[in-house]
Design a protein around this motif. Structure first.
Motif, PDB file in Angstrom:
ATOM      1  N   LYS A 196     -39.019 -94.210 -46.740  1.00  0.00           N
ATOM      2  CA  LYS A 196     -40.381 -94.532 -47.158  1.00  0.00           C
ATOM      3  C   LYS A 196     -40.498 -94.745 -48.657  1.00  0.00           C
ATOM      4  O   LYS A 196     -41.204 -95.637 -49.116  1.00  0.00           O
ATOM      5  CB  LYS A 196     -41.334 -93.429 -46.715  1.00  0.00           C
ATOM      6  CG  LYS A 196     -42.790 -93.676 -47.093  1.00  0.00           C
ATOM      7  CD  LYS A 196     -43.672 -92.496 -46.702  1.00  0.00           C
ATOM      8  CE  LYS A 196     -45.099 -92.699 -47.192  1.00  0.00           C
ATOM      9  NZ  LYS A 196     -45.947 -91.524 -46.922  1.00  0.00           N
ATOM     10  N   SER A 197     -39.825 -93.937 -49.462  1.00  0.00           N
ATOM     11  CA  SER A 197     -39.960 -94.026 -50.919  1.00  0.00           C
ATOM     12  C   SER A 197     -39.537 -95.389 -51.444  1.00  0.00           C
ATOM     13  O   SER A 197     -40.104 -95.893 -52.413  1.00  0.00           O
ATOM     14  CB  SER A 197     -39.142 -92.921 -51.594  1.00  0.00           C
ATOM     15  OG  SER A 197     -37.765 -93.063 -51.291  1.00  0.00           O
ATOM     16  N   ASP A 198     -38.539 -96.006 -50.827  1.00  0.00           N
ATOM     17  CA  ASP A 198     -38.091 -97.334 -51.246  1.00  0.00           C
ATOM     18  C   ASP A 198     -39.224 -98.346 -51.144  1.00  0.00           C
ATOM     19  O   ASP A 198     -39.456 -99.139 -52.060  1.00  0.00           O
ATOM     20  CB  ASP A 198     -36.913 -97.790 -50.381  1.00  0.00           C
ATOM     21  CG  ASP A 198     -35.578 -97.596 -51.091  1.00  0.00           C
ATOM     22  OD1 ASP A 198     -35.565 -96.921 -52.133  1.00  0.00           O
ATOM     23  OD2 ASP A 198     -34.569 -98.128 -50.613  1.00  0.00           O
ATOM     24  N   TYR A 199     -39.911 -98.340 -50.001  1.00  0.00           N
ATOM     25  CA  TYR A 199     -40.990 -99.299 -49.788  1.00  0.00           C
ATOM     26  C   TYR A 199     -42.185 -98.990 -50.687  1.00  0.00           C
ATOM     27  O   TYR A 199     -42.862 -99.903 -51.165  1.00  0.00           O
ATOM     28  CB  TYR A 199     -41.411 -99.296 -48.317  1.00  0.00           C
ATOM     29  CG  TYR A 199     -40.330 -99.794 -47.394  1.00  0.00           C
ATOM     30  CD1 TYR A 199     -39.958-101.131 -47.399  1.00  0.00           C
ATOM     31  CD2 TYR A 199     -39.661 -98.931 -46.526  1.00  0.00           C
ATOM     32  CE1 TYR A 199     -38.966-101.607 -46.560  1.00  0.00           C
ATOM     33  CE2 TYR A 199     -38.657 -99.391 -45.689  1.00  0.00           C
ATOM     34  CZ  TYR A 199     -38.312-100.725 -45.714  1.00  0.00           C
ATOM     35  OH  TYR A 199     -37.314-101.184 -44.882  1.00  0.00           O
ATOM     36  N   GLU A 200     -42.436 -97.710 -50.920  1.00  0.00           N
ATOM     37  CA  GLU A 200     -43.511 -97.332 -51.837  1.00  0.00           C
ATOM     38  C   GLU A 200     -43.219 -97.830 -53.250  1.00  0.00           C
ATOM     39  O   GLU A 200     -44.084 -98.409 -53.915  1.00  0.00           O
ATOM     40  CB  GLU A 200     -43.667 -95.803 -51.859  1.00  0.00           C
ATOM     41  CG  GLU A 200     -44.370 -95.228 -50.644  1.00  0.00           C
ATOM     42  CD  GLU A 200     -44.475 -93.722 -50.720  1.00  0.00           C
ATOM     43  OE1 GLU A 200     -45.474 -93.179 -50.187  1.00  0.00           O
ATOM     44  OE2 GLU A 200     -43.571 -93.077 -51.288  1.00  0.00           O
ATOM     45  N   ASP A 201     -42.002 -97.598 -53.717  1.00  0.00           N
ATOM     46  CA  ASP A 201     -41.613 -98.000 -55.071  1.00  0.00           C
ATOM     47  C   ASP A 201     -41.712 -99.513 -55.254  1.00  0.00           C
ATOM     48  O   ASP A 201     -42.067-100.001 -56.328  1.00  0.00           O
ATOM     49  CB  ASP A 201     -40.179 -97.544 -55.372  1.00  0.00           C
ATOM     50  CG  ASP A 201     -40.051 -96.033 -55.415  1.00  0.00           C
ATOM     51  OD1 ASP A 201     -41.096 -95.357 -55.551  1.00  0.00           O
ATOM     52  OD2 ASP A 201     -38.921 -95.534 -55.286  1.00  0.00           O
ATOM     53  N   ALA A 202     -41.383-100.255 -54.178  1.00  0.00           N
ATOM     54  CA  ALA A 202     -41.379-101.719 -54.267  1.00  0.00           C
ATOM     55  C   ALA A 202     -42.748-102.334 -53.986  1.00  0.00           C
ATOM     56  O   ALA A 202     -42.937-103.533 -54.167  1.00  0.00           O
ATOM     57  CB  ALA A 202     -40.359-102.295 -53.288  1.00  0.00           C
ATOM     58  N   GLY A 203     -43.701-101.514 -53.534  1.00  0.00           N
ATOM     59  CA  GLY A 203     -45.021-102.029 -53.232  1.00  0.00           C
ATOM     60  C   GLY A 203     -45.082-102.856 -51.970  1.00  0.00           C
ATOM     61  O   GLY A 203     -45.961-103.708 -51.802  1.00  0.00           O
ATOM     62  N   VAL A 204     -44.138-102.630 -51.048  1.00  0.00           N
ATOM     63  CA  VAL A 204     -44.131-103.343 -49.770  1.00  0.00           C
ATOM     64  C   VAL A 204     -45.008-102.575 -48.779  1.00  0.00           C
ATOM     65  O   VAL A 204     -44.784-101.383 -48.551  1.00  0.00           O
ATOM     66  CB  VAL A 204     -42.702-103.468 -49.206  1.00  0.00           C
ATOM     67  CG1 VAL A 204     -42.710-104.141 -47.840  1.00  0.00           C
ATOM     68  CG2 VAL A 204     -41.828-104.252 -50.174  1.00  0.00           C
ATOM     69  N   PRO A 205     -46.006-103.220 -48.169  1.00  0.00           N
ATOM     70  CA  PRO A 205     -46.941-102.512 -47.290  1.00  0.00           C
ATOM     71  C   PRO A 205     -46.366-102.207 -45.905  1.00  0.00           C
ATOM     72  O   PRO A 205     -46.933-102.602 -44.873  1.00  0.00           O
ATOM     73  CB  PRO A 205     -48.124-103.473 -47.200  1.00  0.00           C
ATOM     74  CG  PRO A 205     -47.502-104.829 -47.319  1.00  0.00           C
ATOM     75  CD  PRO A 205     -46.380-104.646 -48.313  1.00  0.00           C
ATOM     76  N   MET A 206     -45.238-101.493 -45.893  1.00  0.00           N
ATOM     77  CA  MET A 206     -44.694-101.061 -44.614  1.00  0.00           C
ATOM     78  C   MET A 206     -45.667-100.050 -44.001  1.00  0.00           C
ATOM     79  O   MET A 206     -46.415 -99.370 -44.714  1.00  0.00           O
ATOM     80  CB  MET A 206     -43.316-100.445 -44.823  1.00  0.00           C
ATOM     81  CG  MET A 206     -42.557-100.158 -43.535  1.00  0.00           C
ATOM     82  SD  MET A 206     -42.153-101.632 -42.569  1.00  0.00           S
ATOM     83  CE  MET A 206     -40.758-102.292 -43.454  1.00  0.00           C
ATOM     84  N   LEU A 207     -45.659 -99.935 -42.690  1.00  0.00           N
ATOM     85  CA  LEU A 207     -46.612 -99.084 -41.988  1.00  0.00           C
ATOM     86  C   LEU A 207     -46.582 -97.644 -42.498  1.00  0.00           C
ATOM     87  O   LEU A 207     -47.624 -96.980 -42.580  1.00  0.00           O
ATOM     88  CB  LEU A 207     -46.316 -99.125 -40.480  1.00  0.00           C
ATOM     89  CG  LEU A 207     -47.389 -98.553 -39.555  1.00  0.00           C
ATOM     90  CD1 LEU A 207     -48.685 -99.335 -39.662  1.00  0.00           C
ATOM     91  CD2 LEU A 207     -46.885 -98.554 -38.108  1.00  0.00           C
ATOM     92  N   THR A 208     -45.404 -97.150 -42.852  1.00  0.00           N
ATOM     93  CA  THR A 208     -45.294 -95.783 -43.370  1.00  0.00           C
ATOM     94  C   THR A 208     -46.044 -95.620 -44.682  1.00  0.00           C
ATOM     95  O   THR A 208     -46.532 -94.531 -44.997  1.00  0.00           O
ATOM     96  CB  THR A 208     -43.816 -95.416 -43.598  1.00  0.00           C
ATOM     97  OG1 THR A 208     -43.176 -96.482 -44.296  1.00  0.00           O
ATOM     98  CG2 THR A 208     -43.102 -95.164 -42.288  1.00  0.00           C
ATOM     99  N   VAL A 209     -46.141 -96.696 -45.451  1.00  0.00           N
ATOM    100  CA  VAL A 209     -46.815 -96.648 -46.753  1.00  0.00           C
ATOM    101  C   VAL A 209     -48.326 -96.773 -46.592  1.00  0.00           C
ATOM    102  O   VAL A 209     -49.095 -96.035 -47.205  1.00  0.00           O
ATOM    103  CB  VAL A 209     -46.290 -97.760 -47.680  1.00  0.00           C
ATOM    104  CG1 VAL A 209     -47.049 -97.773 -49.003  1.00  0.00           C
ATOM    105  CG2 VAL A 209     -44.795 -97.590 -47.921  1.00  0.00           C
TER     106      VAL A 209
END
Length: 310
Positions: A196-209
């Motif tokens: 999850k942290s990877d997608y948060e850091d990159a600003g990608v709106p993955m469902l977990t974020v």
């Protein structure tokens, strides 16, 4: 030789860097599922046509990967698992990635049209467009349903393989598409649960974020339940049979059990054991698709010897 010269030499791109630009792991799955679609079709294909078609499908898949890396270089540089890719690492320039992607896309589509037929080439062209534009440029950074809709791009190869052989589309090819399409969300959401942290850091709106891990766990279970009848349903078509059905039944029972275990967990227990259940489910998902398509190959081989099928 000075240290500066050594450093500059180390940053020069080699064959491996340009090959990595084509996402070879993704390409291998594309080739395999396209091969299965071609082999299980009810029309035989000359070996030269089959091999050349698979080559051009692979090149098209690689072109999509290069275009994806060109556009996503900024977020790839932020995410740990993608930071060493050729463009964010500086080994291949963004302009080079774009040029390679466009050139290979055009070549792959034109050559597949010449080697096979226009239907197969049209499907390949649409697949490249869907992955590079619809998914990479639009959906990925815009909606948490990115991986659901975008999963269609990875689901087309067996349809393309079928079209190479038959020149058309059928219920069987659509079901092979649906198998990959429905498998994609739980596969990637399981990964997102422990990345999850990877997608948060990159600003990608993955469902977990955007909606959190609890909602993601619900979705993993829901899509896995919806996937099972699609996978099992293929067993009752002309390309299925008892071997496929047995393999699918076991795999879907395991997949459903894994999704159930993911759904039952809370974040405290998951974090405490390092997301072992989620990682195990993700590893199973890698085998899940390969074994389903492998079972279809077995059924096709058995039919070739007068066995298999219903």
């Amino acid at each position: 030789m000075s240290d500066t010269h050594v450093s500059d030499f180390d940053r020069e791109a080699g064959f491996g860097d340009y090959f990595a630009l084509l996402k070879p792991r993704v390409m291998s799955l594309v080739i395999f599922t396209a091969l299965v679609g071609l082999v299980v079709a009810p029309v035989s294909v000359h070996p030269v046509v089959a091999l050349s078609s698979l080559l051009f499908i692979a090149i098209g898949a690689g072109a999509s990967g290069a275009l994806n890396m060109w556009w996503d270089a900024d977020i790839d540089a932020v995410m740990k698992r993608t930071a060493k890719r050729p463009v964010p690492s500086g080994k291949v320039t963004a302009d080079e990635a774009l040029g390679i992607g466009v050139a290979l896309s055009g070549m792959a589509v034109v050559m597949l049209a010449l080697a096979a037929n226009l239907v197969a080439a049209g499907l390949l062209a649409f697949t490249i467009f869907f992955y590079a534009v619809i998914y990479t440029m639009i959906l990925k950074r815009w909606t948490p349903q990115n991986i659901v809709i975008g999963g269609a791009a990875g689901a087309f190869p067996p349809m393309i393989g079928w079209a190479v052989a038959t020149g058309g589309i059928s219920v069987e090819s659509v079901l092979m598409f649906a198998l990959t399409f429905m498998w994609t969300p739980p596969h990637f959401w399981a990964l997102a649960l422990f990345m999850k942290s990877d997608y948060e850091d990159a600003g990608v709106p993955m469902l977990t974020v955007t909606h959190g891990r609890r909602v993601t766990r619900n979705h993993v279970l829901g899509y896995t339940i919806a996937l099972a009848p699609v996978a099992l349903g293929i067993g009752f078509t002309s390309i299925g049979g008892p071997v496929y059905l047995a393999v699918s039944a076991v795999l879907n029972a395991m997949f459903l059990m894994g999704a159930w275990q993911i759904w039952r967990r809370d974040e405290t227990s998951a974090e405490a054991d390092g997301y072992k259940v989620e990682k195990r489910f993700f590893r199973l998902s890698l085998s899940y698709l390969f074994l389903h398509f492998g079972a279809l190959l077995v059924e096709a081989s058995l039919r070739g010897f007068g066995f298999g099928g219903w």
